[in-house]
Write a protein that holds these residues in place. Structure first.
Motif, PDB file in Angstrom:
ATOM      1  N   HIS A  34       0.836  -1.197   0.000  1.00  0.00           N
ATOM      2  CA  HIS A  34       0.000   0.000   0.000  1.00  0.00           C
ATOM      3  C   HIS A  34       0.876   1.254   0.000  1.00  0.00           C
ATOM      4  CE1 HIS A  34      -2.862   2.803   2.418  1.00  0.00           C
ATOM      5  NE2 HIS A  34      -2.972   3.040   1.121  1.00  0.00           N
ATOM      6  N   ARG A  35       1.448   1.602   1.157  1.00  0.00           N
ATOM      7  CA  ARG A  35       2.334   2.767   1.164  1.00  0.00           C
ATOM      8  C   ARG A  35       3.666   2.460   1.823  1.00  0.00           C
ATOM      9  NH1 ARG A  35      -1.351   6.775   3.573  1.00  0.00           N
ATOM     10  NH2 ARG A  35       0.586   7.754   4.253  1.00  0.00           N
ATOM     11  N   GLY A  36       3.960   1.154   1.864  1.00  0.00           N
ATOM     12  CA  GLY A  36       5.338   0.778   2.188  1.00  0.00           C
ATOM     13  C   GLY A  36       5.687   0.565   3.640  1.00  0.00           C
ATOM     14  N   SER A  37       4.691   0.548   4.512  1.00  0.00           N
ATOM     15  CA  SER A  37       5.004   0.336   5.936  1.00  0.00           C
ATOM     16  C   SER A  37       5.645  -1.042   6.167  1.00  0.00           C
ATOM     17  CB  SER A  37       3.706   0.421   6.744  1.00  0.00           C
ATOM     18  OG  SER A  37       3.869  -0.129   8.019  1.00  0.00           O
ATOM     19  N   ILE A  38       6.352  -1.153   7.291  1.00  0.00           N
ATOM     20  CA  ILE A  38       6.786  -2.467   7.776  1.00  0.00           C
ATOM     21  C   ILE A  38       5.523  -3.296   8.019  1.00  0.00           C
ATOM     22  CG2 ILE A  38       7.598  -3.521   9.948  1.00  0.00           C
ATOM     23  CD1 ILE A  38       9.913  -2.652   8.388  1.00  0.00           C
ATOM     24  N   PRO A  55       0.200  -3.337   9.978  1.00  0.00           N
ATOM     25  CA  PRO A  55      -0.214  -2.608  11.183  1.00  0.00           C
ATOM     26  C   PRO A  55      -0.669  -1.176  10.904  1.00  0.00           C
ATOM     27  CG  PRO A  55       2.188  -2.787  11.091  1.00  0.00           C
ATOM     28  CD  PRO A  55       1.654  -3.594   9.949  1.00  0.00           C
ATOM     29  N   TYR A  56      -0.457  -0.692   9.668  1.00  0.00           N
ATOM     30  CA  TYR A  56      -0.761   0.714   9.382  1.00  0.00           C
ATOM     31  C   TYR A  56      -2.235   0.886   8.988  1.00  0.00           C
ATOM     32  CZ  TYR A  56       0.713   5.443   7.874  1.00  0.00           C
ATOM     33  OH  TYR A  56       0.893   6.794   7.732  1.00  0.00           O
ATOM     34  N   HIS A  57      -2.654   0.372   7.822  1.00  0.00           N
ATOM     35  CA  HIS A  57      -4.065   0.522   7.414  1.00  0.00           C
ATOM     36  C   HIS A  57      -4.730  -0.826   7.190  1.00  0.00           C
ATOM     37  CE1 HIS A  57      -1.493   3.742   5.557  1.00  0.00           C
ATOM     38  NE2 HIS A  57      -2.319   4.522   6.257  1.00  0.00           N
ATOM     39  N   GLN A  58      -4.127  -1.868   7.740  1.00  0.00           N
ATOM     40  CA  GLN A  58      -4.720  -3.220   7.737  1.00  0.00           C
ATOM     41  C   GLN A  58      -4.935  -3.878   6.383  1.00  0.00           C
ATOM     42  OE1 GLN A  58      -6.170  -1.043  10.416  1.00  0.00           O
ATOM     43  NE2 GLN A  58      -4.416  -2.032  11.385  1.00  0.00           N
ATOM     44  N   TRP A  59      -4.113  -3.614   5.411  1.00  0.00           N
ATOM     45  CA  TRP A  59      -4.160  -4.475   4.231  1.00  0.00           C
ATOM     46  C   TRP A  59      -3.728  -5.868   4.683  1.00  0.00           C
ATOM     47  CZ3 TRP A  59      -2.395  -2.539  -1.221  1.00  0.00           C
ATOM     48  CH2 TRP A  59      -3.151  -1.403  -1.564  1.00  0.00           C
ATOM     49  N   SER A  60      -4.363  -6.903   4.116  1.00  0.00           N
ATOM     50  CA  SER A  60      -3.971  -8.241   4.568  1.00  0.00           C
ATOM     51  C   SER A  60      -3.560  -9.123   3.401  1.00  0.00           C
ATOM     52  CB  SER A  60      -5.081  -8.887   5.395  1.00  0.00           C
ATOM     53  OG  SER A  60      -6.311  -8.705   4.778  1.00  0.00           O
ATOM     54  N   TYR A  61      -2.550  -9.928   3.691  1.00  0.00           N
ATOM     55  CA  TYR A  61      -1.902 -10.763   2.676  1.00  0.00           C
ATOM     56  C   TYR A  61      -1.974 -12.222   3.093  1.00  0.00           C
ATOM     57  CZ  TYR A  61       0.138  -6.266   1.352  1.00  0.00           C
ATOM     58  OH  TYR A  61       0.310  -4.965   0.978  1.00  0.00           O
ATOM     59  N   ALA A  62      -2.223 -13.106   2.120  1.00  0.00           N
ATOM     60  CA  ALA A  62      -2.106 -14.540   2.381  1.00  0.00           C
ATOM     61  C   ALA A  62      -0.618 -14.863   2.570  1.00  0.00           C
ATOM     62  CB  ALA A  62      -2.675 -15.338   1.211  1.00  0.00           C
ATOM     63  N   ALA A  69      -7.059  -8.553   0.951  1.00  0.00           N
ATOM     64  CA  ALA A  69      -8.044  -7.504   1.181  1.00  0.00           C
ATOM     65  C   ALA A  69      -7.379  -6.184   1.520  1.00  0.00           C
ATOM     66  CB  ALA A  69      -8.962  -7.914   2.336  1.00  0.00           C
ATOM     67  N   THR A  70      -7.983  -5.111   1.056  1.00  0.00           N
ATOM     68  CA  THR A  70      -7.594  -3.773   1.507  1.00  0.00           C
ATOM     69  C   THR A  70      -8.599  -3.394   2.592  1.00  0.00           C
ATOM     70  OG1 THR A  70      -9.054  -2.550   0.033  1.00  0.00           O
ATOM     71  CG2 THR A  70      -6.924  -3.225  -0.880  1.00  0.00           C
ATOM     72  N   SER A  71      -8.447  -2.207   3.180  1.00  0.00           N
ATOM     73  CA  SER A  71      -9.411  -1.822   4.202  1.00  0.00           C
ATOM     74  C   SER A  71     -10.344  -0.728   3.695  1.00  0.00           C
ATOM     75  CB  SER A  71      -8.651  -1.357   5.451  1.00  0.00           C
ATOM     76  OG  SER A  71      -7.655  -0.426   5.074  1.00  0.00           O
ATOM     77  N   SER A  72     -10.286  -0.436   2.393  1.00  0.00           N
ATOM     78  CA  SER A  72     -11.088   0.660   1.852  1.00  0.00           C
ATOM     79  C   SER A  72     -12.536   0.239   1.608  1.00  0.00           C
ATOM     80  CB  SER A  72     -10.485   1.137   0.527  1.00  0.00           C
ATOM     81  OG  SER A  72      -9.265   1.762   0.783  1.00  0.00           O
ATOM     82  N   ASP A  80      -6.639  -3.759  -9.123  1.00  0.00           N
ATOM     83  CA  ASP A  80      -6.741  -5.217  -9.087  1.00  0.00           C
ATOM     84  C   ASP A  80      -5.780  -5.728  -8.016  1.00  0.00           C
ATOM     85  OD1 ASP A  80      -6.840  -7.901  -9.466  1.00  0.00           O
ATOM     86  OD2 ASP A  80      -6.396  -7.846 -11.630  1.00  0.00           O
ATOM     87  N   LYS A  81      -6.322  -6.418  -7.031  1.00  0.00           N
ATOM     88  CA  LYS A  81      -5.485  -6.887  -5.920  1.00  0.00           C
ATOM     89  C   LYS A  81      -4.342  -7.779  -6.414  1.00  0.00           C
ATOM     90  CE  LYS A  81      -9.122  -8.003  -2.943  1.00  0.00           C
ATOM     91  NZ  LYS A  81     -10.191  -7.104  -3.379  1.00  0.00           N
ATOM     92  N   ALA A  82      -4.586  -8.481  -7.518  1.00  0.00           N
ATOM     93  CA  ALA A  82      -3.559  -9.394  -8.045  1.00  0.00           C
ATOM     94  C   ALA A  82      -2.279  -8.654  -8.441  1.00  0.00           C
ATOM     95  CB  ALA A  82      -4.107 -10.153  -9.241  1.00  0.00           C
ATOM     96  N   ASP A  83      -2.396  -7.328  -8.636  1.00  0.00           N
ATOM     97  CA  ASP A  83      -1.213  -6.564  -9.027  1.00  0.00           C
ATOM     98  C   ASP A  83      -0.336  -6.174  -7.836  1.00  0.00           C
ATOM     99  OD1 ASP A  83      -2.074  -6.619 -11.631  1.00  0.00           O
ATOM    100  OD2 ASP A  83      -3.088  -4.655 -11.505  1.00  0.00           O
ATOM    101  N   PHE A  84      -0.780  -6.505  -6.631  1.00  0.00           N
ATOM    102  CA  PHE A  84      -0.061  -6.013  -5.453  1.00  0.00           C
ATOM    103  C   PHE A  84       0.322  -7.111  -4.448  1.00  0.00           C
ATOM    104  CE2 PHE A  84      -2.428  -2.479  -7.237  1.00  0.00           C
ATOM    105  CZ  PHE A  84      -1.447  -1.495  -7.310  1.00  0.00           C
ATOM    106  N   PRO A  85       0.963  -8.170  -4.923  1.00  0.00           N
ATOM    107  CA  PRO A  85       1.464  -9.167  -3.959  1.00  0.00           C
ATOM    108  C   PRO A  85       2.714  -8.623  -3.255  1.00  0.00           C
ATOM    109  CG  PRO A  85       2.231  -9.729  -6.155  1.00  0.00           C
ATOM    110  CD  PRO A  85       1.356  -8.490  -6.310  1.00  0.00           C
ATOM    111  N   LEU A  86       3.069  -9.222  -2.138  1.00  0.00           N
ATOM    112  CA  LEU A  86       4.322  -8.838  -1.464  1.00  0.00           C
ATOM    113  C   LEU A  86       5.500  -9.093  -2.403  1.00  0.00           C
ATOM    114  CD1 LEU A  86       3.707 -10.316   2.088  1.00  0.00           C
ATOM    115  CD2 LEU A  86       3.444  -7.942   1.316  1.00  0.00           C
TER     116      LEU A  86
END
Ligand code: FES
Ligand code: FE
Length: 333
Positions: A34-38, A55-62, A69-72, A80-86
């Motif tokens: 999202h915005r690069g937090s630890i 811990p910042y805006h609660q995006w969650s990753y498998a 999921a994002t928290s928006s 597209d969530k598929a574009d944003f894996p770790l």
């Protein structure tokens, strides 16, 4: 175990390694898309659920890194969530250890060991347990540390205790054939000429005594040598003795700062012994590593002389030369 994780740094890079729900080992940059937090704050532990939650805006990753999921309340239509894996990093398991590489095309680990990783085969590394950890930050460049590691010209004055345990080091050499007149002494079994530990000693400890049973697969030569070293440049060496092993991780943390992380590995039955003396085992190597750290720091300070352009190597320093050749090869310089 499934869902176990650990975070650590390689230089400036925060990494998290974990086992997913199926126990598959994975490594990621510890950074949210999202915005690069630890992402992962505790040093190590076991995740309660199946997700890594920022811990910042609660995006969650498998645990395979996919964004779940994002928290928006609303996501943009082209999002597209598929574009944003770790961001993944390469992980390899070897003999109970985990190795991480930040390269897209990571080097083969087994061939990264000088003279072959199979030379360590007789030590049951994966069945050992960590009995003790110790670390130190040294004020020197990592190459200064490795140069010092690769020669014994410094041994008599920097390591008097070590030279007593390993008498050949007292002659400022680390191998029998490093002496120009070695053939004249070829049939002497005095450890000062033949190598190995002093008479009566069988391991690296303050007392010179092993702290537990000898590893059953070792050959007579490996036992009588009393110490064997396995090096994987630039990040680790493993010291192997008849009764325990010591892994040393070398971590550059700045141009003139290097951290070492040391772990002592034992057979579980050794640690369970009523007469087991941890200080006897660990104190000796700590003393030697402190001495090497001070020597490396002293070397680093002197390198600042304006007139210093390069040093000069003497014949006993041929391993330093090999190391410098390796650095040149890696850096194309
Ligand atoms: Fe991770 Fe915002 S930075 S959710
Ligand atoms: Fe030394």
């Amino acid at each position: 175990e499934a869902r176990a994780f650990r975070r650590f740094r390689i230089g400036t890079q925060e990494i998290v390694v974990l086992r997913d729900g199926d126990g598959v080992l994975r490594g990621f940059h510890n950074s949210c898309r999202h915005r690069g937090s630890i992402l992962c704050q505790p040093e190590s532990g076991r995740l309660r659920g199946k997700l890594l939650v920022c811990p910042y805006h609660q995006w969650s990753y498998a645990l395979d890194g996919e964004l779940v999921a994002t928290s928006s309340m609303r996501e943009a239509p082209d999002f597209d969530k598929a574009d944003f894996p770790l961001y993944p990093v390469a992980v390899q398991e070897w003999r109970g250890g985990i190795f991480v590489s930040l390269l897209d095309d990571p080097p083969d680990l087994a061939s990264g060991f000088e003279r072959g990783s199979d030379r360590i085969d007789h030590w049951p590394m994966e069945s050992l347990v960590v009995g003790h950890r110790w670390g130190k930050v040294m004020q020197c460049n990592w190459k200064v540390f490795w140069e010092n590691f690769n020669e014994c010209l410094h041994c008599p004055n920097i390591h008097p205790e070590l030279c007593e345990l390993v008498p050949i080091y007292g002659r400022r050499i680390s191998g029998v054939r490093d002496a120009p007149d070695w053939q004249e002494h070829a049939d002497r079994d005095d450890p000062k000429y033949a190598g190995g530990l002093r008479a009566g000693a069988n391991s690296w400890s303050s007392s010179g005594q092993a702290c537990g049973p000898t590893f059953p697969e070792l050959t007579p030569a490996e036992i009588s040598r009393g110490q064997s070293y396995f090096v994987s440049l630039p990040s680790v060496f493993i010291a192997c003795h008849v009764d325990y092993m010591r892994t040393v991780r070398i971590l550059p943390t700045g141009p003139e700062q290097t951290e070492i992380e040391v772990e002592w590995l034992f057979q579980p039955e050794t640690l369970a012994r009523a007469d087991f003396d941890m200080d006897d085992v660990t104190g000796f190597a700590k003393l030697v590593m402190q001495q090497d750290a001070e020597a490396s720091e002293m070397n680093q300070q002197g390198l600042h002389a304006r007139r210093f352009e390069q040093g000069v190597l003497m014949p006993e320093e041929h391993y330093v030369r090999s190391f410098q050749d390796w650095v040149r090869e890696q850096t194309g310089s």
